[in-house]
Design a protein around this motif. Structure first.
Motif, mmCIF file in Angstrom:
data_model
loop_
_atom_site.group_PDB
_atom_site.id
_atom_site.type_symbol
_atom_site.label_atom_id
_atom_site.label_comp_id
_atom_site.label_asym_id
_atom_site.label_seq_id
_atom_site.Cartn_x
_atom_site.Cartn_y
_atom_site.Cartn_z
ATOM 1 N N ALA A 10 -19.346 12.093 39.225
ATOM 2 C CA ALA A 10 -18.278 12.383 40.190
ATOM 3 C C ALA A 10 -17.267 11.240 40.151
ATOM 4 N N GLU A 59 -15.005 10.122 43.113
ATOM 5 C CA GLU A 59 -15.559 9.485 44.311
ATOM 6 C C GLU A 59 -15.563 7.968 44.140
ATOM 7 N N THR A 96 -13.615 15.287 48.805
ATOM 8 C CA THR A 96 -14.941 14.931 48.298
ATOM 9 C C THR A 96 -15.895 14.729 49.478
#
Length: 382
Positions: A250, A253, A365
């Motif tokens: 991810a 993030e 997110t």
């Protein structure tokens, strides 16, 4: 939606609260966001004065101490600021507080969310907490259990790392967390600035406990920092030298953890504002004033092109940014005030940790904990 911000540097807490309340009374606020320097923390007189001036038994107040305060045209080390919002009946506000954030941060956060969720539908959460905690455990609950965006930060104390407090309605609390939930006919936008320049190679956390990092790549954590930057961590580097947590699964993030030199030791361990689990990949980041200023200017440009007209703004900005920028810290506010002027009531505070999700194509997110980060929350009408 009606909104108004106010500032005072009156030294007497009760008189300061009354002054803020008398200014905000024009919009008859349903909720007030209250931020102040730590000289108001000897009693609850500040929030008592605010409530007495507004004379609304249903008024909701949330806030905390900071490393100074922000207001539409003010960046001050000493004083108090407040943002009053009247949704004119289009929003519902719910407030909960929970003690024990130092000993059991995850459990306290979980209890607060469970209580808040029972009160009604929630679209957005604003959260403040005493900084005497491992914020990574707060983050775990926010990211895994709260399905809506959470914005906020850790209280601060004029860069002394000793004391802080939070506000919940008429109470001044320590060792506590406060959550404000909102649901209704309103819109919001969350923007984050934390794209600091990485240096050196990535390393893997090989020994950590809580907010203390003992080893990276099998060597003392301080030695890893020196290997990658060419210099050791100094007291003057508080908040300036950070670790970015790399997540290949991810990459959007992005999270930073700032190093606290006075929480570090001669054995080469690093103290952080929030922990990092064993096995995580990290890379050293070094901040520069120009980079911080340019990124906030870009966020302000984006705010001007928002899909709605912002009616109020809250800024949570890392205290490490304040230390690095010095007198140029005013750019954290002037970037917005130069574009919106008094049309955008604004308050905020320099924090010891920031909470917000990143924006992505799906919306946002997971909720994340940050350091050395600028968070901007815009509120408006549909």
């Amino acid at each position: 939606m009606l909104a108004l911000s106010a500032f005072t540097n009156l030294s007497d807490p009760y008189r300061a609260g009354v002054a803020l309340g008398e200014t905000l009374a024009r919009v008859r606020p349903e909720v007030v966001f209250l931020f102040c320097s730590t000289n108001y923390g000897s009693s609850a007189d500040l929030v008592e004065g605010l409530n007495d001036a507004l004379d609304n038994p249903e008024l909701i107040v949330i806030g905390n101490s900071g490393d100074g305060i922000y207001q539409t045209h003010v960046c001050a080390d000493i004083g108090a600021t407040a943002l009053g919002i009247n949704s004119e009946g289009s929003a519902r506000w719910y407030l909960v507080s929970e003690p024990g954030i130092k000993a059991a941060p995850a459990q306290a956060t979980q209890r607060a969310w469970q209580r808040l969720a029972k009160q009604g539908l929630i679209d957005l959460v604003f959260l403040v907490s005493d900084f005497h905690t491992d914020a990574s455990q707060i983050e775990q609950v926010l990211s895994e259990q709260i399905p809506v965006p959470v914005v906020g930060g850790l209280a601060a104390d004029d860069n002394r790392m000793q004391d802080s407090f939070v506000f919940a309605n008429r109470e001044l609390l320590r060792d506590s967390l406060v959550m404000l939930g909102c649901h209704g006919n309103f819109v919001f936008d969350i923007a984050i600035g934390n794209a600091l320049q990485t240096v050196g190679q990535a390393g893997r956390i090989s020994a950590s406990q809580g907010t203390c990092i003992a080893e990276i790549d099998g060597m003392p954590a301080m030695a890893f920092i020196e290997r990658e930057t060419g210099k050791s961590v100094l007291q003057s580097d508080r908040g300036i030298v950070s670790l970015t947590i790399l997540n290949p699964d991810a990459p959007a993030e992005r999270r930073l953890r700032s190093i606290v030199p006075d929480f570090s030791d001669d054995a080469g361990q690093l103290g952080l504002y929030g922990g990092i689990e064993n096995g995580k990949l990290v890379q050293v980041c070094l901040a520069s004033p120009e980079q911080l200023i340019n990124e906030v200017q870009a966020l302000a440009d984006r705010a001007c092109s928002a899909s709605f007209t912002p009616k109020a703004a809250i800024v949570i900005s890392c205290g490490g940014r304040k230390q690095m920028l010095g007198p140029r810290i005013e750019h954290e506010i002037s970037a917005l005030s130069s574009r919106f002027g008094d049309r955008l009531p604004l308050v905020g505070f320099p924090s010891f940790g920031e909470i917000a999700p990143h924006k992505n194509q799906q919306g946002y997110t997971r909720n994340l904990f940050h350091n050395m980060t600028y968070v901007l929350l815009l509120l408006g009408e549909k």
